[in-house]
Design a protein around this motif. Structure first.
Motif: not given
Length: 84
Positions: A48-54, A58-64
């Motif tokens: 779950w920590l790995f999935v949360g990190g992903l 992805l949200l950071v990349i999308l925002t950028g």
């Protein structure tokens, strides 16, 4: 290597059965099935920590990407509106 040999009919299927990564996947599955409940719970937390990190990445990349698109459109709009 897997892609090249795997694209050959029949030979690719036989190769995939014995390919090293497939052997590793089988070993991982066996270890997961034989895991004790405490180990299983620990693995789930890590998963779950790995999935949360992903998801965060992805949200950071999308925002950028959205910020870059906005900046491009704003620059184009300024260029069109500027008197020549």
């Amino acid at each position: 290597i897997d892609w090249i040999i795997g694209s050959v009919p029949l030979l690719g299927d036989v190769f995939d059965v014995y390919w090293k990564s497939n052997q590793r996947n089988v070993a991982l599955l066996r270890r997961h099935v034989m895991a004790a409940p405490v180990e299983e719970r620990r693995a789930r937390t890590g998963d779950w920590l790995f999935v949360g990190g992903l998801i965060v990445a992805l949200l950071v990349i999308l925002t950028g990407c959205l910020a870059a698109v906005y900046a491009i459109f704003a620059a184009v709009a300024r260029a069109i509106a500027a008197p020549h």
